[in-house]
Design an enzyme around this catalytic site. Structure first.
Site, PDB file in Angstrom:
ATOM      1  N   GLU A 388      43.355  42.714  61.155  1.00 13.42           N
ATOM      2  CA  GLU A 388      44.758  43.341  61.296  1.00 13.42           C
ATOM      3  C   GLU A 388      45.675  42.445  60.269  1.00 13.42           C
ATOM      4  O   GLU A 388      46.869  42.348  60.742  1.00 13.42           O
ATOM      5  CB  GLU A 388      45.101  43.509  62.565  1.00 13.42           C
ATOM      6  CG  GLU A 388      44.306  44.277  63.263  1.00 13.42           C
ATOM      7  CD  GLU A 388      44.612  45.698  63.708  1.00 13.42           C
ATOM      8  OE1 GLU A 388      45.880  46.011  63.788  1.00 13.42           O
ATOM      9  OE2 GLU A 388      43.925  46.379  64.442  1.00 13.42           O
TER      10      GLU A 388
HETATM   11  C1  LIG Z   1      34.877  40.996  63.583  1.00 14.60           C
HETATM   12  C2  LIG Z   1      35.912  41.683  62.383  1.00 14.60           C
HETATM   13  C3  LIG Z   1      36.167  42.800  62.758  1.00 14.60           C
HETATM   14  C4  LIG Z   1      36.938  43.738  61.519  1.00 14.60           C
HETATM   15  N1  LIG Z   1      37.195  44.953  61.771  1.00 14.60           N
HETATM   16  C5  LIG Z   1      37.889  45.604  60.991  1.00 14.60           C
HETATM   17  C6  LIG Z   1      38.100  47.403  61.062  1.00 14.60           C
HETATM   18  O1  LIG Z   1      38.068  47.735  61.968  1.00 14.60           O
HETATM   19  N2  LIG Z   1      38.384  47.658  60.093  1.00 14.60           N
HETATM   20  C7  LIG Z   1      38.808  47.115  58.647  1.00 14.60           C
HETATM   21  O2  LIG Z   1      39.203  47.897  57.898  1.00 14.60           O
HETATM   22  N3  LIG Z   1      38.565  45.993  58.557  1.00 14.60           N
HETATM   23  C8  LIG Z   1      38.197  45.150  59.598  1.00 14.60           C
HETATM   24  N4  LIG Z   1      37.836  43.776  59.298  1.00 14.60           N
HETATM   25  C9  LIG Z   1      38.165  43.199  58.068  1.00 14.60           C
HETATM   26  C10 LIG Z   1      39.337  42.395  57.896  1.00 14.60           C
HETATM   27  O3  LIG Z   1      40.633  42.898  58.410  1.00 14.60           O
HETATM   28  C11 LIG Z   1      39.503  41.611  56.677  1.00 14.60           C
HETATM   29  O4  LIG Z   1      38.234  40.547  56.855  1.00 14.60           O
HETATM   30  C12 LIG Z   1      40.700  40.775  56.334  1.00 14.60           C
HETATM   31  O5  LIG Z   1      41.649  41.604  56.139  1.00 14.60           O
HETATM   32  C13 LIG Z   1      40.707  39.992  55.313  1.00 14.60           C
HETATM   33  O6  LIG Z   1      40.163  40.262  54.187  1.00 14.60           O
HETATM   34  P1  LIG Z   1      38.767  39.599  53.358  1.00 14.60           P
HETATM   35  O7  LIG Z   1      37.586  39.643  54.422  1.00 14.60           O
HETATM   36  O8  LIG Z   1      38.440  40.764  52.295  1.00 14.60           O
HETATM   37  O9  LIG Z   1      39.240  38.512  52.849  1.00 14.60           O
HETATM   38  P2  LIG Z   1      40.295  38.422  51.656  1.00 14.60           P
HETATM   39  O10 LIG Z   1      41.456  39.114  51.659  1.00 14.60           O
HETATM   40  O11 LIG Z   1      39.126  37.957  50.489  1.00 14.60           O
HETATM   41  O12 LIG Z   1      40.880  36.744  51.971  1.00 14.60           O
HETATM   42  C14 LIG Z   1      40.122  35.687  52.194  1.00 14.60           C
HETATM   43  C15 LIG Z   1      41.263  34.420  52.378  1.00 14.60           C
HETATM   44  O13 LIG Z   1      42.396  34.353  51.275  1.00 14.60           O
HETATM   45  C16 LIG Z   1      43.481  34.377  52.084  1.00 14.60           C
HETATM   46  N5  LIG Z   1      44.499  35.278  51.303  1.00 14.60           N
HETATM   47  C17 LIG Z   1      44.125  36.545  50.451  1.00 14.60           C
HETATM   48  N6  LIG Z   1      45.381  36.808  49.866  1.00 14.60           N
HETATM   49  C18 LIG Z   1      46.184  35.896  49.916  1.00 14.60           C
HETATM   50  C19 LIG Z   1      47.687  35.937  49.626  1.00 14.60           C
HETATM   51  N7  LIG Z   1      48.136  36.521  49.073  1.00 14.60           N
HETATM   52  N8  LIG Z   1      48.378  34.675  50.044  1.00 14.60           N
HETATM   53  C20 LIG Z   1      47.600  33.683  50.671  1.00 14.60           C
HETATM   54  N9  LIG Z   1      46.519  33.899  51.188  1.00 14.60           N
HETATM   55  C21 LIG Z   1      45.697  34.766  50.740  1.00 14.60           C
HETATM   56  C22 LIG Z   1      43.209  35.098  53.461  1.00 14.60           C
HETATM   57  O14 LIG Z   1      44.232  35.166  54.467  1.00 14.60           O
HETATM   58  C23 LIG Z   1      42.165  34.695  53.780  1.00 14.60           C
HETATM   59  O15 LIG Z   1      42.138  33.398  54.566  1.00 14.60           O
HETATM   60  C24 LIG Z   1      37.092  43.144  60.476  1.00 14.60           C
HETATM   61  C25 LIG Z   1      36.918  41.705  60.295  1.00 14.60           C
HETATM   62  C26 LIG Z   1      36.215  41.021  61.205  1.00 14.60           C
HETATM   63  C27 LIG Z   1      35.658  39.650  60.818  1.00 14.60           C
END
Ligand SMILES: Cc1cc2nc3c(=O)[nH]c(=O)nc-3n(C[C@H](O)[C@H](O)[C@H](O)COP(=O)(O)OP(=O)(O)OC[C@H]3O[C@@H](n4cnc5c(N)ncnc54)[C@H](O)[C@@H]3O)c2cc1C
Length: 411
Positions: A388
């Site tokens: 989220e």
């Molecule tokens: C157990 C679990 C359940 C989930 N359930 C759902 C679900 O029901 N529906 C759904 O759609 N998604 C779900 N997710 C996905 C989750 O919302 C994403 O993993 C999350 O939004 C981060 O996206 P990403 O993994 O692509 O990481 P990235 O976007 O690649 O980010 C990687 C890191 O970089 C940081 N970062 C990225 N952009 C910036 C910025 N501009 N400034 C500073 N830092 C930044 C992030 O904070 C993070 O630490 C789930 C994830 C998990 C692990």
């Protein structure tokens, strides 16, 4: 209208029941479902489904005694419930039927007809689950601008193609029940965020399948899956929001997602704080058994470092809970809560990670051992910082709002 710090009487009554559920139906099987990932806690699920039905509720949002007059308490009730059931077991709480993000999206963005069509199944004979899929293999935080799943209109149908990953309760929604997943797809790839819309994909729809189930660090009772959409045909009315793309600042499709998160981020915060409270309570109990009492009320300079740490943790917990409640109170008052929703989500994510980590450290081998649930809560805590919107992303949202910067000015 003044915010009241007292738990409303109607919520107090349902919390007595929730506490009993947490103590008697969740805690005793917590370890079992952590160690048997992908097994489904049907006893808990059936019980919650039947209880909600008995209360005349389909989704968690409308669970509880019906209000006759005065302001709504739905969101506050949900926050108290999330806190209490996560105090019981957060993985099981995420298995609660009718309590998923898909239903929240339909609630936030659907027409009255769509709400009736998609949500009424929640109060049927069998438990039904819902999920929401925004994240894709190439992007999570950058969503929804980067949505690559497409929805192409073909007469009176939409045809969806793409892949979604990390979908909470996706298997329960599509395979284990007659539920649905809300899939975010673009109806105009050239339009960026303005072209993105949520679509309801019901269980059994040809072309929609679960392709992978994750093995996770924490919340192992909750399934997390990948979903593939291959020429998946949907009735035209399964689009939530307008099928027209308006290429100007309104970005209506995206605003739908934001409305969902304003409602659900405080719930993640409440859930995180339930784990943190469980941890602090057990930490104090174990210390007390070993003759360590916390001497509240004596001057801070005379306290031991341990006493100061525990009191600081309790302060973090309580202040974040008040912020979470304020956010839900605003939602009940139908006032904007975007800043508060992101603030409490950030704070709760920090607080639960700090408290669970410190408890494991302070108790040494006892904290690290599987004899107690502390090590499990430490593993369960981290997800609250991630999903989220990560802590970093929610901090950006708060900063933009306070400083009145656009996404392009502060990213
Ligand atoms: C157990 C679990 C359940 C989930 N359930 C759902 C679900 O029901 N529906 C759904 O759609 N998604 C779900 N997710 C996905 C989750 O919302 C994403 O993993 C999350 O939004 C981060 O996206 P990403 O993994 O692509 O990481 P990235 O976007 O690649 O980010 C990687 C890191 O970089 C940081 N970062 C990225 N952009 C910036 C910025 N501009 N400034 C500073 N830092 C930044 C992030 O904070 C993070 O630490 C789930 C994830 C998990 C692990």
């Amino acid at each position: 209208m003044m915010i009241s710090f007292k738990m409303p009487e109607k919520i107090e009554q349902s919390m007595v029941i929730m506490e009993t559920v947490a103590e008697n139906m969740m805690r005793p099987v917590s370890r079992y479902f952590d160690e048997h990932e992908h097994e489904i806690p049907w006893d808990y699920i059936e019980f919650m489904h039947n209880s909600m039905k008995a209360m005349g509720a389909g989704t968690m949002t409308d669970a509880g005694p019906k209000k006759k007059e005065g302001p709504s308490l739905s969101f506050q009730r949900l926050a108290f419930t999330a806190e209490m059931l996560s105090w019981g077991d957060v993985g099981l709480w995420l298995c609660t039927p009718g309590g998923g993000l898909g239903g929240a999206t339909v609630n936030a963005t659907g027409t009255p007809e769509q709400k009736e069509r998609f949500l009424s199944r929640m109060s049927g004979d069998k438990p039904v689950f819902d999920a929401m899929a925004l994240t894709e293999p190439h992007a999570g935080s950058a969503m929804p601008a980067e949505v690559r799943t497409t929805a192409v209109r073909d007469g009176e149908e939409w045809v969806l193609n793409g892949e979604k990953i990390f979908v909470t309760a996706g298997n329960k929604a599509l395979v284990d029940s007659e539920g649905f997943v809300v899939i975010w797809a673009t109806i105009d790839p050239e339009a960026g965020r303005a072209g993105v819309r949520p679509f309801v994909v019901e269980a059994g729809t040809p072309g929609c399948s679960v392709s992978k189930m994750e093995h996770k660090l924490g919340i192992r009772a909750s399934d997390t899956v990948s979903i593939v959409l291959q020429d998946c045909r949907l009735p035209f009315d399964n689009i939530l929001g307008s099928p027209e793309v308006v290429k100007k600042k309104t970005e209506k499709g995206f605003k739908g997602a934001m409305a969902t998160f304003d409602a659900t981020r405080p719930l993640v915060a409440a859930s995180a704080l339930g784990i943190a409270r469980a941890t602090l309570e057990l930490l104090k109990e174990l210390l007390q058994e070993r003759g360590v009492e916390i001497r509240y009320g004596i001057p801070r300079s005379r306290m031991t470092n341990l006493e100061r740490e525990i009191i600081d943790m309790e302060t973090m917990l309580r202040s974040t809970w008040l912020l979470t409640l304020k956010s839900m109170w605003l939602a009940d008052e139908r006032k904007s809560n975007t800043i508060e929703a992101s603030m409490c989500k950030v704070k709760a994510g920090d607080v639960v990670v700090k408290i669970t980590q410190r408890a494991v450290e302070l108790l040494g081998p006892l904290g690290y051992s599987r004899e107690y649930l502390l090590e499990k809560w430490f593993r369960d805590a981290k997800i609250n910082y991630l999903y989220e919107g990560t802590g970093q992303i929610n901090r950006l949202i708060v900063a933009r709002r306070i400083l009145e910067y656009s996404r392009h000015e502060l990213s």
